[in-house]
Design a protein around this motif. Structure first.
Motif, short mmCIF file in Angstrom:
data_model
loop_
_atom_site.label_atom_id
_atom_site.label_comp_id
_atom_site.label_asym_id
_atom_site.label_seq_id
_atom_site.Cartn_x
_atom_site.Cartn_y
_atom_site.Cartn_z
N TYR A 3 0.85 -1.20 0.00
CA TYR A 3 0.00 0.00 0.00
C TYR A 3 0.88 1.25 0.00
O TYR A 3 1.75 1.39 0.86
N MET A 106 -5.54 4.29 -1.03
CA MET A 106 -4.21 3.68 -1.04
C MET A 106 -3.92 2.93 0.27
O MET A 106 -2.80 2.53 0.53
N PRO A 108 -5.25 -0.16 3.27
CA PRO A 108 -6.06 -1.36 3.39
C PRO A 108 -7.50 -0.98 3.74
O PRO A 108 -7.75 0.02 4.41
N GLN A 112 -9.38 2.46 5.95
CA GLN A 112 -9.86 3.57 5.14
C GLN A 112 -10.84 4.49 5.88
O GLN A 112 -10.75 5.71 5.75
#
Length: 198
Positions: A3, A106, A108, A112
């Motif tokens: 990520y 961007m 996991p 978010q």
């Protein structure tokens, strides 16, 4: 899976500020964001502890720390351009919102929501403190440049000071009265204050 969120955040140091003005000391958005976070935290603590407010200084600090994160993807648009008219301002706000959402994506999935809340802060009280801290940071930059003999920042120093006074925020007025004067001191003068001689 890899990520890229924090690798992008680390690149904040490559985005310069004050692009239209000659600087004696360049400033990037990573340095600026750190100072805004420090100032926003201070304003929130002053509001809570001095004036009886209930704002969460941690939430204010996090919002301030990430307040310019979208500029990693958009760059820093000079203030005279960004605020030239309402149409440009609205368009740029939409671009910033889109960039912030791209950054959130961007991360996991399970992270978010937490970062979206920070990058898309909506609480008016939090936002007002971050905005005041942002302007205060700009004013401090102007004072530093003037202290270095750079008259390019004279008008900006006056404008940012007037904007700070126009906010009419008790915690900001308190900061201007009790903390701002020290920013004009030399290191020797600051050390004299520390030793109780100032």
């Amino acid at each position: 899976m890899t990520y890229p969120f924090f690798a992008y955040i680390a690149r904040m140091r490559y985005i310069g500020r004050w692009g239209l003005m000659r600087n004696t000391e360049p400033e990037n958005i990573q340095e600026h964001s750190h100072m805004v976070a420090v100032l926003a935290h201070a304003l929130a603590v002053i509001r809570r502890d001095r004036f009886g407010g209930t704002v969460d200084p941690g939430r204010v600090t996090a919002a301030a720390l990430y307040h310019d994160a979208s500029e990693i993807l958009t760059g820093d648009l000079p203030t005279p351009v960004k605020y030239a008219n309402e149409k440009i301002q609205a368009a740029y706000k939409a671009i910033e919102d889109d960039a912030a959402q791209r950054l959130v994506e961007m991360l996991p999935q399970e992270m978010q929501a937490s970062f979206s809340a920070v990058l898309h802060e909506e609480d008016p009280e939090v936002l007002s403190l971050v905005k005041a801290a942002d302007k205060l940071s700009a004013h401090l930059k102007c004072l530093e440049e003037l202290k270095a003999g750079n008259q390019e920042f004279g008008s900006a120093a006056e404008q940012t000071r007037q904007a700070l006074e126009d906010y009419r925020m008790p915690e900001l007025d308190y900061f201007l009265t009790h903390f701002l004067p020290a920013f004009s001191c030399t290191l020797d003068q600051l050390q004299a204050f520390e030793a109780g001689q100032g």
